[in-house]
Design a protein around this motif. Structure first.
Motif, PDB file in Angstrom:
ATOM      1  N   LEU A   1      34.676  50.648  51.354  1.00 46.40           N
ATOM      2  CA  LEU A   1      34.063  49.688  50.436  1.00 46.40           C
ATOM      3  C   LEU A   1      34.295  50.101  48.987  1.00 46.40           C
ATOM      4  CD1 LEU A   1      30.568  48.959  52.073  1.00 46.40           C
ATOM      5  CD2 LEU A   1      32.595  47.532  52.145  1.00 46.40           C
ATOM      6  N   HIS A   2      33.968  51.338  48.683  1.00 49.93           N
ATOM      7  CA  HIS A   2      34.101  51.800  47.303  1.00 49.93           C
ATOM      8  C   HIS A   2      35.568  51.844  46.883  1.00 49.93           C
ATOM      9  CE1 HIS A   2      29.928  52.648  46.403  1.00 49.93           C
ATOM     10  NE2 HIS A   2      29.786  53.287  47.555  1.00 49.93           N
ATOM     11  N   GLY A   3      36.445  52.199  47.816  1.00 47.77           N
ATOM     12  CA  GLY A   3      37.871  52.213  47.501  1.00 47.77           C
ATOM     13  C   GLY A   3      38.398  50.833  47.163  1.00 47.77           C
ATOM     14  N   LEU A   4      37.997  49.827  47.929  1.00 51.56           N
ATOM     15  CA  LEU A   4      38.435  48.460  47.647  1.00 51.56           C
ATOM     16  C   LEU A   4      37.844  47.936  46.341  1.00 51.56           C
ATOM     17  CD1 LEU A   4      38.286  46.943  51.248  1.00 51.56           C
ATOM     18  CD2 LEU A   4      40.342  47.241  49.846  1.00 51.56           C
ATOM     19  N   LEU A   5      36.586  48.289  46.062  1.00 47.91           N
ATOM     20  CA  LEU A   5      35.972  47.886  44.794  1.00 47.91           C
ATOM     21  C   LEU A   5      36.704  48.521  43.615  1.00 47.91           C
ATOM     22  CD1 LEU A   5      32.171  48.087  45.723  1.00 47.91           C
ATOM     23  CD2 LEU A   5      33.551  46.021  45.466  1.00 47.91           C
ATOM     24  N   ASP A   6      37.067  49.794  43.745  1.00 46.97           N
ATOM     25  CA  ASP A   6      37.810  50.467  42.675  1.00 46.97           C
ATOM     26  C   ASP A   6      39.178  49.814  42.473  1.00 46.97           C
ATOM     27  OD1 ASP A   6      35.717  52.213  42.309  1.00 46.97           O
ATOM     28  OD2 ASP A   6      36.637  53.871  43.420  1.00 46.97           O
ATOM     29  N   LEU A   7      39.840  49.489  43.584  1.00 45.64           N
ATOM     30  CA  LEU A   7      41.157  48.866  43.505  1.00 45.64           C
ATOM     31  C   LEU A   7      41.067  47.483  42.862  1.00 45.64           C
ATOM     32  CD1 LEU A   7      44.146  49.135  44.206  1.00 45.64           C
ATOM     33  CD2 LEU A   7      43.623  48.298  46.512  1.00 45.64           C
ATOM     34  N   ALA A   8      40.058  46.714  43.236  1.00 40.24           N
ATOM     35  CA  ALA A   8      39.875  45.388  42.641  1.00 40.24           C
ATOM     36  C   ALA A   8      39.632  45.498  41.131  1.00 40.24           C
ATOM     37  CB  ALA A   8      38.705  44.672  43.313  1.00 40.24           C
ATOM     38  N   HIS A   9      38.848  46.497  40.730  1.00 40.22           N
ATOM     39  CA  HIS A   9      38.602  46.693  39.300  1.00 40.22           C
ATOM     40  C   HIS A   9      39.909  47.002  38.565  1.00 40.22           C
ATOM     41  CE1 HIS A   9      36.498  47.785  35.617  1.00 40.22           C
ATOM     42  NE2 HIS A   9      37.213  48.895  35.586  1.00 40.22           N
ATOM     43  N   LYS A  10      40.783  47.766  39.187  1.00 40.82           N
ATOM     44  CA  LYS A  10      42.071  48.082  38.557  1.00 40.82           C
ATOM     45  C   LYS A  10      42.931  46.832  38.418  1.00 40.82           C
ATOM     46  CE  LYS A  10      42.173  52.928  39.985  1.00 40.82           C
ATOM     47  NZ  LYS A  10      42.821  53.956  40.841  1.00 40.82           N
ATOM     48  N   PHE A  11      42.846  45.941  39.409  1.00 40.49           N
ATOM     49  CA  PHE A  11      43.564  44.681  39.266  1.00 40.49           C
ATOM     50  C   PHE A  11      42.976  43.855  38.122  1.00 40.49           C
ATOM     51  CE2 PHE A  11      44.960  45.162  43.825  1.00 40.49           C
ATOM     52  CZ  PHE A  11      46.327  45.161  43.551  1.00 40.49           C
ATOM     53  N   LYS A  12      41.682  43.874  38.011  1.00 38.03           N
ATOM     54  CA  LYS A  12      41.019  43.082  36.962  1.00 38.03           C
ATOM     55  C   LYS A  12      41.365  43.599  35.573  1.00 38.03           C
ATOM     56  CE  LYS A  12      36.552  40.952  35.844  1.00 38.03           C
ATOM     57  NZ  LYS A  12      35.161  40.714  36.312  1.00 38.03           N
ATOM     58  N   THR A  13      41.543  44.903  35.446  1.00 38.52           N
ATOM     59  CA  THR A  13      41.830  45.511  34.148  1.00 38.52           C
ATOM     60  C   THR A  13      43.325  45.801  33.957  1.00 38.52           C
ATOM     61  OG1 THR A  13      41.269  47.682  35.110  1.00 38.52           O
ATOM     62  CG2 THR A  13      39.532  46.511  33.916  1.00 38.52           C
ATOM     63  N   ASN A  14      44.145  45.236  34.845  1.00 40.62           N
ATOM     64  CA  ASN A  14      45.612  45.353  34.744  1.00 40.62           C
ATOM     65  C   ASN A  14      46.097  46.794  34.783  1.00 40.62           C
ATOM     66  OD1 ASN A  14      46.183  42.490  34.432  1.00 40.62           O
ATOM     67  ND2 ASN A  14      45.244  42.670  32.400  1.00 40.62           N
ATOM     68  N   GLU A  15      45.434  47.616  35.596  1.00 42.18           N
ATOM     69  CA  GLU A  15      45.840  49.012  35.728  1.00 42.18           C
ATOM     70  C   GLU A  15      46.731  49.248  36.946  1.00 42.18           C
ATOM     71  OE1 GLU A  15      42.559  51.864  35.362  1.00 42.18           O
ATOM     72  OE2 GLU A  15      41.344  50.237  34.553  1.00 42.18           O
ATOM     73  N   MET A  16      47.065  48.194  37.684  1.00 39.85           N
ATOM     74  CA  MET A  16      47.819  48.347  38.931  1.00 39.85           C
ATOM     75  C   MET A  16      49.225  47.781  38.799  1.00 39.85           C
ATOM     76  SD  MET A  16      46.361  49.927  41.407  1.00 39.85           S
ATOM     77  CE  MET A  16      47.451  49.362  42.706  1.00 39.85           C
ATOM     78  N   ASP A  17      50.205  48.543  39.301  1.00 40.62           N
ATOM     79  CA  ASP A  17      51.567  48.035  39.458  1.00 40.62           C
ATOM     80  C   ASP A  17      51.658  47.396  40.833  1.00 40.62           C
ATOM     81  OD1 ASP A  17      54.236  47.499  39.580  1.00 40.62           O
ATOM     82  OD2 ASP A  17      54.867  49.587  39.806  1.00 40.62           O
ATOM     83  N   GLN A  18      51.934  46.105  40.890  1.00 48.22           N
ATOM     84  CA  GLN A  18      51.930  45.392  42.158  1.00 48.22           C
ATOM     85  C   GLN A  18      53.292  44.778  42.483  1.00 48.22           C
ATOM     86  OE1 GLN A  18      48.595  43.330  40.724  1.00 48.22           O
ATOM     87  NE2 GLN A  18      49.707  41.552  39.996  1.00 48.22           N
ATOM     88  N   SER A  19      54.327  45.237  41.783  1.00 48.64           N
ATOM     89  CA  SER A  19      55.641  44.606  41.915  1.00 48.64           C
ATOM     90  C   SER A  19      56.318  44.903  43.254  1.00 48.64           C
ATOM     91  CB  SER A  19      56.557  45.070  40.775  1.00 48.64           C
ATOM     92  OG  SER A  19      56.695  46.490  40.792  1.00 48.64           O
ATOM     93  N   ASP A  20      55.831  45.881  43.996  1.00 49.45           N
ATOM     94  CA  ASP A  20      56.513  46.274  45.231  1.00 49.45           C
ATOM     95  C   ASP A  20      56.183  45.354  46.409  1.00 49.45           C
ATOM     96  OD1 ASP A  20      53.890  47.136  45.310  1.00 49.45           O
ATOM     97  OD2 ASP A  20      54.339  48.999  46.370  1.00 49.45           O
ATOM     98  N   LEU A  21      55.397  44.293  46.193  1.00 48.94           N
ATOM     99  CA  LEU A  21      55.071  43.366  47.278  1.00 48.94           C
ATOM    100  C   LEU A  21      55.834  42.045  47.157  1.00 48.94           C
ATOM    101  CD1 LEU A  21      51.201  43.856  47.640  1.00 48.94           C
ATOM    102  CD2 LEU A  21      53.023  44.895  48.980  1.00 48.94           C
ATOM    103  N   ASN A  22      56.817  41.996  46.281  1.00 53.78           N
ATOM    104  CA  ASN A  22      57.517  40.741  46.025  1.00 53.78           C
ATOM    105  C   ASN A  22      58.269  40.215  47.246  1.00 53.78           C
ATOM    106  OD1 ASN A  22      56.635  40.689  43.413  1.00 53.78           O
ATOM    107  ND2 ASN A  22      58.507  41.528  42.532  1.00 53.78           N
ATOM    108  N   HIS A  23      58.577  41.076  48.198  1.00 54.79           N
ATOM    109  CA  HIS A  23      59.345  40.651  49.368  1.00 54.79           C
ATOM    110  C   HIS A  23      58.446  40.287  50.550  1.00 54.79           C
ATOM    111  CE1 HIS A  23      58.392  44.866  49.891  1.00 54.79           C
ATOM    112  NE2 HIS A  23      58.678  44.777  51.179  1.00 54.79           N
TER     113      HIS A  23
END
Length: 295
Positions: free
Chosen positions: A14-36
């Motif tokens: 739970l806490h891990g997913l909440l932390d990850l969501a916060h990083k998406f909200k604050t643009n701290e995540m590189d998500q380009s590797d899911l384009n395929h």
């Protein structure tokens, strides 16, 4: 790994997913590797927020979506849920999100080899809604310990109530329930209280939609419901200044809540919707990036 219900997640998850969501909200995540990657949203019940936020989450992650409509698919010819999901799988989808009117529909899916995310199963559970609610509460209070959370409404028919009550209790919150007698679910181990008795110490007031489509009775008096169980302007005045108002939506304005309060200073209803995108990004990213396992 699938996400069917909140018990599929540990508190660490739970806490891990909440932390990850916060990083998406604050643009701290590189998500380009899911384009395929490719996903499919199989919605057998109407949806606005859940479906669109999953679509937006996929768009932000660069994930392509297979189109699906129950009305124009082979479901109308009698195709089973299992066969539809297996079809999506063999066509190349990397995951599937399903909303279905049957409680625990996922028990039909043994043999499916791609992650399944539950977008709501009848009156069962709604894990991604629960996670976005937790994110919204965490943003306001930072911690869940000893928060007084009052969940008010159609408890018996609400998958949101079940997911949220269990998760919040696990995280240390004090959960109380409010419902008219015929809409109470006594399988939930939390006390039923009178709304007016607990307003002054409620940190989070979580209102629920009256799910008339799941009721045996034909109708109910909307004005009487608002007076007895809804959040009126008069009741809102008794809430602490630091409290927040939540609702999973769609909101029946003037039934569960006075229309003027939907966008009041205490209301987080539209913040919940926004956070739904980031939480669903986190769920999808984690399942695909970790190859089907949680944190």
């Amino acid at each position: 790994m699938n996400l069917f219900k909140m018990d599929d997640l540990t508190n660490r998850d739970l806490h891990g997913l909440l932390d990850l969501a916060h990083k998406f909200k604050t643009n701290e995540m590189d998500q380009s590797d899911l384009n395929h990657k490719t996903g499919a949203l199989l919605f057998y019940e109407p949806s606005t927020r859940t479906k669109l936020s999953f679509e937006m989450a996929c768009h932000k992650l660069g994930i392509q979506l297979l189109g699906f409509s129950k009305e124009s698919s082979s479901v109308t010819k009698g195709e089973s849920l299992y066969d539809t999901v297996k079809t999506v799988e063999v066509l190349g989808a990397d995951f599937v999100v399903i909303r279905h009117p049957d409680q625990q529909y996922y028990k039909q899916l043994e043999g499916v080899n791609i992650p399944v995310i539950n977008g709501g199963d009848g009156s069962g559970e709604h894990p991604s809604q629960c996670l976005l609610d937790l994110m919204t509460i965490q943003e306001q209070f930072n911690d869940f310990s000893n928060l007084n959370v009052t969940i008010c409404g159609d408890i018996k028919h609400s998958r949101v109530a079940k997911s949220n009550a269990h998760a919040l209790s696990r995280l240390g919150a004090n959960v109380r329930l409010v419902a008219k007698d015929e809409w109470q679910d006594h399988e939930l181990p939390y006390p039923y209280v009178n709304l007016d008795d607990v307003l002054n110490d409620t940190d989070v007031l979580m209102l629920l939609r009256v799910q008339a489509e799941r009721h045996d009775e034909q109708s109910y008096d909307e004005n009487a419901y608002l007076r007895s169980y809804g959040l009126t302007v008069e009741r809102e005045a008794f809430l602490p200044d630091s409290s927040i108002i939540m609702h999973p939506a769609p909101v029946n304005r003037g039934v569960e809540i006075d229309s003027s309060l939907v966008e009041s200073s205490k209301s987080k209803i539209f913040t919940q919707m926004e956070n739904g995108v980031y939480i669903r990004q986190a769920i999808i990213y984690n399942l695909l990036h970790k190859r089907g396992s949680f944190l």
